[in-house]
Write an enzyme that holds these catalytic residues in place. Structure first.
Site, PDB file in Angstrom:
ATOM      1  N   THR A  28       0.850  -1.195   0.000  1.00 59.82           N
ATOM      2  CA  THR A  28       0.000   0.000   0.000  1.00 59.82           C
ATOM      3  C   THR A  28       0.884   1.242   0.000  1.00 59.82           C
ATOM      4  OG1 THR A  28      -1.760  -1.146   1.169  1.00 59.82           O
ATOM      5  CG2 THR A  28      -1.737   1.251   1.369  1.00 59.82           C
ATOM      6  N   GLY A  29       0.393   2.290  -0.653  1.00 57.98           N
ATOM      7  CA  GLY A  29       1.112   3.570  -0.653  1.00 57.98           C
ATOM      8  C   GLY A  29       1.499   3.964  -2.064  1.00 57.98           C
ATOM      9  N   SER A  30       2.077   5.148  -2.195  1.00 58.55           N
ATOM     10  CA  SER A  30       2.361   5.675  -3.535  1.00 58.55           C
ATOM     11  C   SER A  30       3.435   4.852  -4.256  1.00 58.55           C
ATOM     12  CB  SER A  30       2.779   7.142  -3.444  1.00 58.55           C
ATOM     13  OG  SER A  30       3.892   7.277  -2.589  1.00 58.55           O
ATOM     14  N   THR A  31       4.417   4.326  -3.536  1.00 58.64           N
ATOM     15  CA  THR A  31       5.465   3.525  -4.186  1.00 58.64           C
ATOM     16  C   THR A  31       4.892   2.172  -4.627  1.00 58.64           C
ATOM     17  OG1 THR A  31       6.938   4.546  -2.550  1.00 58.64           O
ATOM     18  CG2 THR A  31       7.891   2.883  -3.993  1.00 58.64           C
ATOM     19  N   ALA A  85       7.761   1.552   2.330  1.00 59.81           N
ATOM     20  CA  ALA A  85       8.060   1.764   3.755  1.00 59.81           C
ATOM     21  C   ALA A  85       8.209   3.260   3.989  1.00 59.81           C
ATOM     22  CB  ALA A  85       9.344   1.046   4.148  1.00 59.81           C
ATOM     23  N   ASP A  86       8.051   3.651   5.225  1.00 59.94           N
ATOM     24  CA  ASP A  86       8.246   5.061   5.581  1.00 59.94           C
ATOM     25  C   ASP A  86       9.697   5.324   5.963  1.00 59.94           C
ATOM     26  OD1 ASP A  86       5.458   5.903   5.313  1.00 59.94           O
ATOM     27  OD2 ASP A  86       5.157   4.426   6.890  1.00 59.94           O
ATOM     28  N   GLY A  97       3.228   2.064   7.860  1.00 63.08           N
ATOM     29  CA  GLY A  97       1.928   2.465   8.398  1.00 63.08           C
ATOM     30  C   GLY A  97       1.554   3.900   8.115  1.00 63.08           C
ATOM     31  N   GLY A  98       2.435   4.597   7.364  1.00 69.31           N
ATOM     32  CA  GLY A  98       2.099   5.970   6.997  1.00 69.31           C
ATOM     33  C   GLY A  98       0.777   6.042   6.231  1.00 69.31           C
ATOM     34  N   GLU A 105      -0.638  -5.155   6.143  1.00 67.31           N
ATOM     35  CA  GLU A 105       0.693  -5.268   5.531  1.00 67.31           C
ATOM     36  C   GLU A 105       1.556  -6.267   6.292  1.00 67.31           C
ATOM     37  OE1 GLU A 105       1.253  -0.841   3.562  1.00 67.31           O
ATOM     38  OE2 GLU A 105       1.717  -1.109   5.672  1.00 67.31           O
TER      39      GLU A 105
HETATM   40  O1  LIG Z   1       3.290   1.539   5.128  1.00 65.22           O
HETATM   41  C1  LIG Z   1       2.681   2.045   4.216  1.00 65.22           C
HETATM   42  C2  LIG Z   1       1.209   2.154   4.200  1.00 65.22           C
HETATM   43  O2  LIG Z   1       0.652   1.729   5.400  1.00 65.22           O
HETATM   44  C3  LIG Z   1       3.408   2.558   3.040  1.00 65.22           C
HETATM   45  O3  LIG Z   1       4.136   1.526   2.463  1.00 65.22           O
HETATM   46  C4  LIG Z   1       4.319   3.652   3.487  1.00 65.22           C
HETATM   47  O4  LIG Z   1       3.546   4.650   4.135  1.00 65.22           O
HETATM   48  C5  LIG Z   1       5.090   4.276   2.317  1.00 65.22           C
HETATM   49  O5  LIG Z   1       4.194   4.959   1.505  1.00 65.22           O
HETATM   50  P1  LIG Z   1       4.690   5.784   0.241  1.00 65.22           P
HETATM   51  O6  LIG Z   1       5.217   4.799  -0.726  1.00 65.22           O
HETATM   52  O7  LIG Z   1       3.458   6.510  -0.227  1.00 65.22           O
HETATM   53  O8  LIG Z   1       5.750   6.755   0.721  1.00 65.22           O
END
Ligand SMILES: O=C(CO)[C@H](O)[C@H](O)COP(=O)(O)O
Length: 232
Positions: A28-31, A85-86, A97-98, A105
């Site tokens: 999950t997330g933009s990456t 990951a953050d 968890g961002g 996850e």
């Molecule tokens: O842990 C996450 C979601 O719960 C994401 O993987 C994490 O926040 C990184 O997100 P992004 O790729 O948008 O920076």
């Protein structure tokens, strides 16, 4: 190269680890979403995977782009999970968890033989903790849980502020129906000790420290993407 291009580079290299027929955890997330877009292109070309999404948000994107999905109950053992990951350190301990999906996850990563983390290089740090640690808590007794977390943190020499995550004017609610406390403890020198302490608090559902789950990281910077193996 801007941050989005770095995320795409990391996702591209991670995609080369995905083999035809794999059972895949999808982060999950933009990456992770850049990864889904690239994966969808391969799937459209005949590549076969079955994916388990780590959030409703990821599930919606996969459905929209035609990536075949199953639930974790239908496919409880996975070959590989690719997720963002953050923060990550050189041992590949992560803060996640961002995006609020840390519980699913972590369950999906734990059900996978391997986890590859994809990130832009700004997220690679010497010591975790500049990014607030997301802690998923039960809605019931949230104030008591918060006090217990504060006490446990102080025992470990960690102090700082905690904030319930908001979504506009409302409290943020995870896919599992829980709240998230974002804990700004600063440097976390002993992630294992903090993890154990948090797991000992009944109202804590899960926390965003991922320890020993990632087998590889693909980190992208100005010069392109590189692979990082966990250091001892
Ligand atoms: O842990 C996450 C979601 O719960 C994401 O993987 C994490 O926040 C990184 O997100 P992004 O790729 O948008 O920076």
């Amino acid at each position: 190269m801007d941050t989005r291009q770095m995320k795409i580079k990391a996702a591209e290299l991670a995609l080369s680890y995905v083999e035809d027929g794999m059972r895949l955890g999808i982060g999950t997330g933009s990456t992770a979403e850049e990864f889904v877009r690239l994966l969808a292109e391969k799937v459209a070309g005949g590549f076969k995977v079955q994916g388990v999404p780590t959030s409703e948000r990821t599930a919606r994107l996969c459905v929209e782009l035609g990536v075949p999905l199953m639930s974790l109950d239908e496919m409880p053992e996975l070959d590989l999970t690719i997720d963002g990951a953050d923060e990550l350190d050189r041992r590949l301990t992560l803060i996640k968890g961002g995006g609020g999906a840390l519980l699913r996850e972590k369950i999906v990563a734990a059900a996978s033989s391997r986890m590859i983390v994809i990130a832009d290089e700004t997220k690679l740090v010497e010591t975790l903790g500049a990014y607030p640690l997301p802690i998923e808590i039960n809605v019931f007794g949230g104030v008591a849980t918060r006090i217990s977390i504060e006490k446990a943190a102080v025992k470990l020499g960690l102090t700082g502020t905690m904030a319930l995550r908001m979504s506009g004017d409302d409290l943020f609610m995870t896919d599992g129906g829980h709240y998230i406390l974002d804990a700004s403890f600063g440097r976390i020198p002993d992630a294992e000790a903090l993890s154990r302490a948090l797991h000992g608090i009944p109202g804590v559902v899960e926390h965003g420290l991922f320890i020993g789950l990632a087998s590889l990281a693909v980190v992208a910077g100005e010069d392109g993407a590189r692979v990082i193996e966990p250091s001892a």
